[in-house]
Design a protein around this motif. Structure first.
Motif, mmCIF file in Angstrom:
data_model
loop_
_atom_site.group_PDB
_atom_site.id
_atom_site.type_symbol
_atom_site.label_atom_id
_atom_site.label_comp_id
_atom_site.label_asym_id
_atom_site.label_seq_id
_atom_site.Cartn_x
_atom_site.Cartn_y
_atom_site.Cartn_z
ATOM 1 N N GLN A 95 -6.107 5.647 6.113
ATOM 2 C CA GLN A 95 -4.579 6.302 5.806
ATOM 3 C C GLN A 95 -4.280 5.090 4.446
ATOM 4 O OE1 GLN A 95 -2.312 5.680 9.294
ATOM 5 N NE2 GLN A 95 -2.526 8.046 9.657
ATOM 6 N N ALA A 96 -4.997 4.100 4.345
ATOM 7 C CA ALA A 96 -4.573 3.546 3.038
ATOM 8 C C ALA A 96 -5.226 4.241 1.942
ATOM 9 C CB ALA A 96 -5.144 1.910 3.018
ATOM 10 N N THR A 97 -6.461 4.524 2.060
ATOM 11 C CA THR A 97 -7.364 5.482 1.068
ATOM 12 C C THR A 97 -6.425 6.701 0.787
ATOM 13 O OG1 THR A 97 -9.317 4.497 1.559
ATOM 14 C CG2 THR A 97 -9.216 6.473 0.029
ATOM 15 N N VAL A 98 -5.713 7.569 1.592
ATOM 16 C CA VAL A 98 -4.954 8.517 1.389
ATOM 17 C C VAL A 98 -3.837 8.470 0.867
ATOM 18 C CG1 VAL A 98 -3.700 10.344 2.828
ATOM 19 C CG2 VAL A 98 -6.126 9.939 3.520
ATOM 20 N N ARG A 99 -3.246 7.377 1.189
ATOM 21 C CA ARG A 99 -1.915 6.997 0.337
ATOM 22 C C ARG A 99 -2.271 6.601 -0.918
ATOM 23 N NH1 ARG A 99 -0.917 3.837 4.935
ATOM 24 N NH2 ARG A 99 -1.641 2.077 4.150
ATOM 25 N N ASN A 100 -3.244 6.019 -1.342
ATOM 26 C CA ASN A 100 -3.667 5.711 -2.821
ATOM 27 C C ASN A 100 -4.031 7.046 -3.659
ATOM 28 O OD1 ASN A 100 -3.432 2.773 -3.827
ATOM 29 N ND2 ASN A 100 -4.365 2.781 -1.623
ATOM 30 N N LEU A 101 -4.311 8.094 -2.823
ATOM 31 C CA LEU A 101 -4.811 9.318 -3.427
ATOM 32 C C LEU A 101 -3.592 10.169 -3.558
ATOM 33 C CD1 LEU A 101 -8.367 9.863 -1.982
ATOM 34 C CD2 LEU A 101 -7.759 9.575 -4.451
ATOM 35 N N HIS A 102 -2.463 9.637 -2.908
ATOM 36 C CA HIS A 102 -0.994 10.686 -2.907
ATOM 37 C C HIS A 102 -1.106 11.591 -1.914
ATOM 38 C CE1 HIS A 102 0.487 8.928 -6.664
ATOM 39 N NE2 HIS A 102 -0.715 8.031 -6.634
#
Length: 186
Positions: free
Chosen positions: A123-130
Motif C-alpha cells: 500500500q505504501a508503494t501504491v501511494r507513491n505511484l499515485h
C-alpha cells in the motif's frame, strides 16, 4: 471494466498465485474483463534506471496491460515481512502513468496467521505511484493456505466470504472511479 492481476511469486505453485487465480475466476464469473500476469511464467529482468526504455517483451506487455487497466490487483507471498522481490521489481518497472488514479487491491499469503507487513508495504508503494488503495485487503495464512492448496490440487479454488467481500468492495470502487462518480472517503 478492465482489471490486471499481477501474481507476484516466482514459485510455480505459490499459494498467492492460487489466490490470484481464484480472484480471476471469480471476476470471470461476474463477466469482468481480467488479465492475470504471472511473474513465475513471465519473469522480468532486474529494473535499472539506466535501461528505462526496456525492450524486454514481458516488461512491455505488463506496461501495456497496466496502461489499459481500470483497476489493479497485486498478490504476493510475504517474505521476511515484505512483498516478494519479483513483485517489487515488477512495480519498479512501472510508474505513475500506470497507477495514477487507479484502485489497487493488495493481497498476500503468509506462512503465519496473516501477512500484514507485506500488505502495508504494497500500500505504501501504491501511494507513491499515485494509485488508490482499496479500503479492504486480503490476507491468508496458516490453515487458510492449506485450504487453497488442497482446492488447487483438486482443480477447484473457491474464495471464502471475506475474500469475496473485499473483492466486491474493490470492484465497486473501480466502477465508481472509472465512471467518474464521486467517491466518498470511508
Amino acid at each position: 471494466m478492465k482489471i490486471v492481476i499481477i501474481a507476484g511469486s516466482n514459485r510455480k505453485d505459490a499459494t498467492s498465485t492460487m489466490l490470484a487465480k481464484a480472484l480471476e475466476a471469480q471476476m470471470n464469473r461476474l463477466f469482468v474483463e481480467v488479465k492475470l500476469f504471472n511473474l513465475y511464467e513471465t519473469p522480468l529482468p532486474f529494473y535499472s534506471p539506466d535501461d528505462i526504455f526496456n525492450s524486454h517483451d514481458g516488461v512491455r506487455e505488463l506496461q501495456r496491460l497496466m496502461l489499459e487497466a481500470d483497476g489493479i490487483v497485486l498478490t504476493t507471498p510475504e517474505y521476511h515481512g515484505g512483498m516478494s522481490g519479483v513483485l517489487k521489481n515488477a512495480l519498479d518497472h512501472m510508474g505513475k502513468l500506470h497507477f495514477s488514479g487507479k484502485p489497487v487491491l493488495s493481497v498476500s499469503s503468509a506462512g503465519g496467521a496473516v501477512g500484514v507487513s507485506s500488505l502495508q508495504q504494497m500500500q505504501a508503494t501504491v501511494r507513491n505511484l499515485h494509485g488508490i488503495n482499496s479500503p479492504e485487503w486480503i490476507s491468508i495464512g496458516g490453515s487458510q493456505r492449506s485450504i487453497y492448496e488442497t482446492e488447487a490440487a483438486e482443480g477447484v479454488i473457491v474464495l471464502d466470504y471475506r475474500a469475496k467481500e473485499a473483492l466486491s468492495i474493490f470492484m465497486e470502487l473501480v466502477k465508481k472511479i472509472s465512471s467518474g462518480e464521486k467517491v466518498e472517503a470511508s
